[in-house]
Motif scaffolding. Structure first.
Motif, PDB file in Angstrom:
ATOM      1  N   PHE A  71       1.009  -1.046   0.288  1.00  0.00           N
ATOM      2  CA  PHE A  71       0.436  -0.190   0.160  1.00  0.00           C
ATOM      3  C   PHE A  71       1.120   1.012   0.408  1.00  0.00           C
ATOM      4  N   GLY A  72       2.213   0.799   0.392  1.00  0.00           N
ATOM      5  CA  GLY A  72       2.907   2.496   0.728  1.00  0.00           C
ATOM      6  C   GLY A  72       3.636   2.615   2.102  1.00  0.00           C
ATOM      7  N   ALA A 282      -4.047  -5.541   6.810  1.00  0.00           N
ATOM      8  CA  ALA A 282      -2.880  -4.928   6.328  1.00  0.00           C
ATOM      9  C   ALA A 282      -3.518  -3.511   6.117  1.00  0.00           C
ATOM     10  N   GLY A 283      -4.513  -3.902   4.845  1.00  0.00           N
ATOM     11  CA  GLY A 283      -5.532  -2.054   4.232  1.00  0.00           C
ATOM     12  C   GLY A 283      -5.959  -1.771   6.176  1.00  0.00           C
ATOM     13  N   SER A 302     -10.644  -4.362   2.637  1.00  0.00           N
ATOM     14  CA  SER A 302     -11.556  -5.486   2.211  1.00  0.00           C
ATOM     15  C   SER A 302     -11.649  -5.644   0.731  1.00  0.00           C
ATOM     16  N   LEU A 303     -10.685  -4.337   0.522  1.00  0.00           N
ATOM     17  CA  LEU A 303     -10.447  -3.926  -1.027  1.00  0.00           C
ATOM     18  C   LEU A 303      -9.107  -5.512  -1.437  1.00  0.00           C
ATOM     19  N   ALA A 304      -8.137  -5.240  -0.331  1.00  0.00           N
ATOM     20  CA  ALA A 304      -6.578  -6.553  -0.256  1.00  0.00           C
ATOM     21  C   ALA A 304      -7.401  -7.940   0.157  1.00  0.00           C
ATOM     22  N   ALA A 305      -8.190  -8.051   1.213  1.00  0.00           N
ATOM     23  CA  ALA A 305      -8.522  -9.507   1.102  1.00  0.00           C
ATOM     24  C   ALA A 305      -9.392 -10.147  -0.002  1.00  0.00           C
ATOM     25  N   GLU A 323      -3.970  -0.524  -7.235  1.00  0.00           N
ATOM     26  CA  GLU A 323      -5.479  -0.326  -6.293  1.00  0.00           C
ATOM     27  C   GLU A 323      -6.789   0.479  -5.849  1.00  0.00           C
ATOM     28  N   ALA A 324      -5.555   0.115  -5.106  1.00  0.00           N
ATOM     29  CA  ALA A 324      -6.799   1.534  -4.309  1.00  0.00           C
ATOM     30  C   ALA A 324      -7.181   2.858  -4.595  1.00  0.00           C
ATOM     31  N   GLU A 325      -5.925   2.698  -5.522  1.00  0.00           N
ATOM     32  CA  GLU A 325      -6.230   4.734  -6.264  1.00  0.00           C
ATOM     33  C   GLU A 325      -6.852   4.749  -7.418  1.00  0.00           C
TER      34      GLU A 325
END
Length: 330
Positions: A71-72, A282-283, A302-305, A323-325
């Motif tokens: 995620f940075g 993590a997210g 939720s996105l990462a999972a 992906e989040a962006e």
């Protein structure tokens, strides 16, 4: 100012992942959907019976550290490997993913830990873990500078399976609290909760940990009830922030009287649930240490999972920040 966003402490394990059918689980006495601790002989036996497998660096908190870095975020990891082939693979993978990993490896036995993970057609994983070098993690491996310099220290409940691991966690928590930092944990597994229920409750109620991750089965096990609502109410009272994942039903975050319900990410195909909870954490932790709202933290989790369960292995193949962006979450 803190240098690290998240310091993760856990078992450094190489996952060996292979598909199997339900009959294989029954024939080999495997517990579906759980993590079973095994000895070296059992590990060698199961490995010999596996179909062609994929070897990937894993371990619950290690997966979370890798996710935070993707995620940075600035992530560090403490975990024990041995100076063998799997240990070298694990160390290389962590550092390549941008995670600070400086724990000294063992020079001899026991070997680096490995987990034989059998994935049935429904995507459920059954883990059989030989802890090996992990049990040698102790207070001498605690890195005071990282404990002081991380906004949140996060550890896995699985560490309670080794006495010296508990000592390492308690020392790190003491250092983190002295620096005014937060300490977080995941309950890890329902069977793990069964083994250490009273100790886990003490960690929550004493304020040793303030942010706790669990799934619905784990909190029901923690409070010995079949009622999710009853368990959630008790969970709310015992920790500052409680995060409960519910597979396809999303997640629920409780903080005092506040309740935040987060939807699960839509997926195309469920492949392997290994690491879903780790990547959710993590997210969430990336969002939390970035000062985002609980809802935003849950959405990032939720996105990462959702991404990791559409692949084999528990480490993200995509760049999670990108992906989040693209999803409009960053």
């Amino acid at each position: 100012m803190p240098y690290y966003d998240v310091l993760c402490i856990g078992n450094a394990i190489v996952d060996i992942v292979a598909p199997c059918d339900e009959a294989f689980l029954e024939t080999n006495g495997l517990i579906k959907g759980a993590m079973d601790l095994i000895d070296a002989r059992r590990a060698d036996l199961l490995y010999s019976r596996m179909s062609p497998a994929i070897e990937v660096s894993g371990g619950s908190a290690g997966n979370t550290a890798a996710g935070v870095a993707s995620f940075g975020g600035r992530a560090a990891f403490v975990g024990k490997v041995s100076s063998d082939r799997l240990g070298e693979i694990y160390t290389h993978d962590m550092r390549e993913q941008g995670v600070a990993f400086d724990t000294k490896p063992l020079k001899n036995e026991p070997r680096t830990a490995r987990s034989m993970i059998f994935v049935t057609p429904d995507g459920e994983r059954s883990m059989n873990t030989y802890l090996g070098a992990c049990v040698e993690l102790g207070p001498e491996d605690v890195e005071a500078d990282k404990a002081y310099e991380a906004k949140v220290t996060y550890f896995e409940g699985y560490l309670w399976d080794a006495t010296r691991g508990k000592e390492a966690i308690r020392r790190t928590a003491m250092l983190a609290h002295a620096a005014g930092r937060e300490v977080s944990m995941t309950l890890s597994d329902s069977l793990c909760v069964d083994r250490y229920r009273e100790e886990f409750l003490t960690l929550l109620r004493s304020g040793t940990v303030s942010l706790v991750f669990a799934n619905s089965g784990e909190i029901k096990s923690l409070y010995q009830t079949v009622s999710f609502e009853e368990a959630l109410d008790a969970f709310r009272k015992d920790c500052n922030i409680g995060v409960v994942t519910r597979s396809g039903r999303g997640s629920v975050i409780v903080c005092g009287n506040e309740t935040v319900v987060v939807r699960a990410t839509n997926i195309e195909e469920l492949v392997d649930t290994t690491g879903a909870g780790d990547l959710y954490a993590a997210g969430f932790l990336y969002g939390y240490t970035s000062g985002r709202s609980l809802k935003d933290c849950g959405d990032l989790g939720s996105l990462a999972a959702g991404l990791v369960i559409q692949q084999i292995g528990a480490r993200p193949r995509q760049n999670l920040r990108r992906e989040a962006e693209q999803a409009g979450l960053l």
